[in-house]
Design a protein around this motif. Structure first.
Motif, PDB file in Angstrom:
ATOM      1  N   THR A   4      -5.317 -47.282 -35.048  1.00 47.13           N
ATOM      2  CA  THR A   4      -4.912 -46.907 -36.397  1.00 47.13           C
ATOM      3  C   THR A   4      -4.026 -45.677 -36.355  1.00 47.13           C
ATOM      4  O   THR A   4      -4.159 -44.825 -35.482  1.00 47.13           O
ATOM      5  CB  THR A   4      -6.138 -46.617 -37.285  1.00 47.13           C
ATOM      6  N   ILE A   5      -3.131 -45.602 -37.307  1.00 42.98           N
ATOM      7  CA  ILE A   5      -2.246 -44.456 -37.413  1.00 42.98           C
ATOM      8  C   ILE A   5      -2.915 -43.439 -38.323  1.00 42.98           C
ATOM      9  O   ILE A   5      -3.198 -43.729 -39.474  1.00 42.98           O
ATOM     10  CB  ILE A   5      -0.875 -44.878 -37.966  1.00 42.98           C
ATOM     11  N   LYS A   6      -3.180 -42.244 -37.778  1.00 45.56           N
ATOM     12  CA  LYS A   6      -3.898 -41.225 -38.537  1.00 45.56           C
ATOM     13  C   LYS A   6      -2.961 -40.381 -39.375  1.00 45.56           C
ATOM     14  O   LYS A   6      -3.088 -40.288 -40.575  1.00 45.56           O
ATOM     15  CB  LYS A   6      -4.709 -40.365 -37.581  1.00 45.56           C
ATOM     16  N   SER A   7      -2.028 -39.737 -38.746  1.00 44.88           N
ATOM     17  CA  SER A   7      -1.059 -38.919 -39.473  1.00 44.88           C
ATOM     18  C   SER A   7       0.114 -38.626 -38.552  1.00 44.88           C
ATOM     19  O   SER A   7       0.002 -38.687 -37.341  1.00 44.88           O
ATOM     20  CB  SER A   7      -1.689 -37.611 -39.951  1.00 44.88           C
ATOM     21  N   ARG A   8       1.213 -38.264 -39.156  1.00 44.06           N
ATOM     22  CA  ARG A   8       2.427 -37.975 -38.382  1.00 44.06           C
ATOM     23  C   ARG A   8       2.319 -36.581 -37.792  1.00 44.06           C
ATOM     24  O   ARG A   8       2.064 -35.614 -38.494  1.00 44.06           O
ATOM     25  CB  ARG A   8       3.633 -38.062 -39.298  1.00 44.06           C
ATOM     26  N   SER A   9       2.513 -36.500 -36.482  1.00 46.13           N
ATOM     27  CA  SER A   9       2.443 -35.218 -35.787  1.00 46.13           C
ATOM     28  C   SER A   9       3.742 -34.443 -35.978  1.00 46.13           C
ATOM     29  O   SER A   9       4.828 -35.003 -35.895  1.00 46.13           O
ATOM     30  CB  SER A   9       2.204 -35.453 -34.297  1.00 46.13           C
ATOM     31  N   GLN A  10       3.619 -33.150 -36.202  1.00 43.87           N
ATOM     32  CA  GLN A  10       4.782 -32.281 -36.316  1.00 43.87           C
ATOM     33  C   GLN A  10       5.042 -31.547 -35.001  1.00 43.87           C
ATOM     34  O   GLN A  10       5.978 -30.761 -34.900  1.00 43.87           O
ATOM     35  CB  GLN A  10       4.577 -31.274 -37.447  1.00 43.87           C
ATOM     36  N   VAL A  11       4.212 -31.815 -33.991  1.00 45.93           N
ATOM     37  CA  VAL A  11       4.357 -31.175 -32.689  1.00 45.93           C
ATOM     38  C   VAL A  11       5.565 -31.780 -31.979  1.00 45.93           C
ATOM     39  O   VAL A  11       5.726 -32.998 -31.951  1.00 45.93           O
ATOM     40  CB  VAL A  11       3.076 -31.396 -31.840  1.00 45.93           C
ATOM     41  N   PRO A  12       6.429 -30.948 -31.405  1.00 44.38           N
ATOM     42  CA  PRO A  12       7.595 -31.484 -30.685  1.00 44.38           C
ATOM     43  C   PRO A  12       7.147 -32.364 -29.511  1.00 44.38           C
ATOM     44  O   PRO A  12       6.126 -32.112 -28.887  1.00 44.38           O
ATOM     45  CB  PRO A  12       8.306 -30.230 -30.166  1.00 44.38           C
ATOM     46  N   LEU A  13       7.936 -33.386 -29.230  1.00 42.28           N
ATOM     47  CA  LEU A  13       7.631 -34.269 -28.116  1.00 42.28           C
ATOM     48  C   LEU A  13       7.981 -33.566 -26.810  1.00 42.28           C
ATOM     49  O   LEU A  13       9.013 -32.910 -26.709  1.00 42.28           O
ATOM     50  CB  LEU A  13       8.429 -35.564 -28.230  1.00 42.28           C
ATOM     51  N   ASP A  14       7.115 -33.721 -25.809  1.00 44.82           N
ATOM     52  CA  ASP A  14       7.422 -33.135 -24.508  1.00 44.82           C
ATOM     53  C   ASP A  14       8.032 -34.204 -23.602  1.00 44.82           C
ATOM     54  O   ASP A  14       8.238 -35.346 -24.016  1.00 44.82           O
ATOM     55  CB  ASP A  14       6.188 -32.474 -23.884  1.00 44.82           C
ATOM     56  N   SER A  15       8.328 -33.843 -22.365  1.00 37.91           N
ATOM     57  CA  SER A  15       9.024 -34.766 -21.459  1.00 37.91           C
ATOM     58  C   SER A  15       8.216 -36.026 -21.182  1.00 37.91           C
ATOM     59  O   SER A  15       8.783 -37.113 -21.054  1.00 37.91           O
ATOM     60  CB  SER A  15       9.392 -34.070 -20.150  1.00 37.91           C
ATOM     61  N   ARG A  16       6.887 -35.916 -21.119  1.00 35.09           N
ATOM     62  CA  ARG A  16       6.053 -37.117 -20.906  1.00 35.09           C
ATOM     63  C   ARG A  16       6.112 -38.041 -22.107  1.00 35.09           C
ATOM     64  O   ARG A  16       6.163 -39.259 -21.960  1.00 35.09           O
ATOM     65  CB  ARG A  16       4.607 -36.717 -20.608  1.00 35.09           C
ATOM     66  N   ASP A  17       6.108 -37.475 -23.302  1.00 36.49           N
ATOM     67  CA  ASP A  17       6.229 -38.280 -24.515  1.00 36.49           C
ATOM     68  C   ASP A  17       7.558 -39.025 -24.532  1.00 36.49           C
ATOM     69  O   ASP A  17       7.622 -40.221 -24.807  1.00 36.49           O
ATOM     70  CB  ASP A  17       6.149 -37.394 -25.769  1.00 36.49           C
ATOM     71  N   LEU A  18       8.622 -38.282 -24.224  1.00 44.27           N
ATOM     72  CA  LEU A  18       9.962 -38.884 -24.227  1.00 44.27           C
ATOM     73  C   LEU A  18      10.100 -39.963 -23.155  1.00 44.27           C
ATOM     74  O   LEU A  18      10.765 -40.972 -23.373  1.00 44.27           O
ATOM     75  CB  LEU A  18      11.025 -37.806 -24.059  1.00 44.27           C
ATOM     76  N   GLU A  19       9.450 -39.763 -21.995  1.00 41.12           N
ATOM     77  CA  GLU A  19       9.468 -40.779 -20.939  1.00 41.12           C
ATOM     78  C   GLU A  19       8.834 -42.076 -21.426  1.00 41.12           C
ATOM     79  O   GLU A  19       9.365 -43.166 -21.186  1.00 41.12           O
ATOM     80  CB  GLU A  19       8.700 -40.295 -19.709  1.00 41.12           C
ATOM     81  N   THR A  20       7.706 -41.953 -22.103  1.00 46.79           N
ATOM     82  CA  THR A  20       7.023 -43.134 -22.632  1.00 46.79           C
ATOM     83  C   THR A  20       7.910 -43.853 -23.638  1.00 46.79           C
ATOM     84  O   THR A  20       8.094 -45.068 -23.567  1.00 46.79           O
ATOM     85  CB  THR A  20       5.682 -42.742 -23.286  1.00 46.79           C
ATOM     86  N   CYS A  21       8.480 -43.102 -24.563  1.00 38.01           N
ATOM     87  CA  CYS A  21       9.360 -43.703 -25.571  1.00 38.01           C
ATOM     88  C   CYS A  21      10.579 -44.351 -24.914  1.00 38.01           C
ATOM     89  O   CYS A  21      10.983 -45.455 -25.296  1.00 38.01           O
ATOM     90  CB  CYS A  21       9.795 -42.647 -26.587  1.00 38.01           C
ATOM     91  N   GLN A  22      11.142 -43.687 -23.917  1.00 37.35           N
ATOM     92  CA  GLN A  22      12.321 -44.224 -23.235  1.00 37.35           C
ATOM     93  C   GLN A  22      11.995 -45.520 -22.511  1.00 37.35           C
ATOM     94  O   GLN A  22      12.770 -46.480 -22.556  1.00 37.35           O
ATOM     95  CB  GLN A  22      12.874 -43.197 -22.240  1.00 37.35           C
ATOM     96  N   ARG A  23      10.829 -45.569 -21.838  1.00 36.25           N
ATOM     97  CA  ARG A  23      10.425 -46.798 -21.136  1.00 36.25           C
ATOM     98  C   ARG A  23      10.275 -47.965 -22.105  1.00 36.25           C
ATOM     99  O   ARG A  23      10.716 -49.079 -21.828  1.00 36.25           O
ATOM    100  CB  ARG A  23       9.121 -46.578 -20.366  1.00 36.25           C
ATOM    101  N   VAL A  24       9.645 -47.702 -23.243  1.00 37.86           N
ATOM    102  CA  VAL A  24       9.464 -48.760 -24.244  1.00 37.86           C
ATOM    103  C   VAL A  24      10.829 -49.204 -24.773  1.00 37.86           C
ATOM    104  O   VAL A  24      11.109 -50.404 -24.865  1.00 37.86           O
ATOM    105  CB  VAL A  24       8.540 -48.287 -25.393  1.00 37.86           C
ATOM    106  N   PHE A  25      11.680 -48.257 -25.100  1.00 39.14           N
ATOM    107  CA  PHE A  25      13.021 -48.574 -25.594  1.00 39.14           C
ATOM    108  C   PHE A  25      13.802 -49.384 -24.560  1.00 39.14           C
ATOM    109  O   PHE A  25      14.425 -50.400 -24.885  1.00 39.14           O
ATOM    110  CB  PHE A  25      13.776 -47.290 -25.940  1.00 39.14           C
ATOM    111  N   ASP A  26      13.776 -48.957 -23.305  1.00 35.66           N
ATOM    112  CA  ASP A  26      14.505 -49.655 -22.240  1.00 35.66           C
ATOM    113  C   ASP A  26      13.995 -51.078 -22.047  1.00 35.66           C
ATOM    114  O   ASP A  26      14.782 -52.007 -21.871  1.00 35.66           O
ATOM    115  CB  ASP A  26      14.408 -48.888 -20.921  1.00 35.66           C
TER     116      ASP A  26
END
Length: 78
Positions: A4-26
């Motif tokens: 479930t989606i709880k709430s939108r995080s305002q914390v900046p994404l770090d390099s591990r977060d961006l890696e995960t997003c990039q892998r999914v996008f790719d």
């Protein structure tokens, strides 16, 4: 298990977060033949980041949700 989606995080994404997003996008780009500089790629990237910020962290679940949001599973057979 349903995530479930709880709430939108305002914390900046770090390099591990961006890696995960990039892998999914790719993976989505490769699976569906989406050009990286297309409007569809921009929309897809925005959805990946937004869902990740909302707490969807599992790459498989993230990919499924992006596919559903963009209607990709309806237009292409795997």
């Amino acid at each position: 298990m349903v995530q479930t989606i709880k709430s939108r995080s305002q914390v900046p994404l770090d390099s591990r977060d961006l890696e995960t997003c990039q892998r999914v996008f790719d993976k989505l780009s490769a699976d569906y033949g989406i050009e990286r500089d297309s409007d569809e790629a921009e929309r897809m990237a925005s959805i990946v980041i937004e869902l990740y910020r909302q707490g969807v962290r599992d790459p498989n679940h993230l990919q499924s949700m992006v596919e559903a949001a963009r209607g990709l599973f309806e237009t292409n057979e795997r």
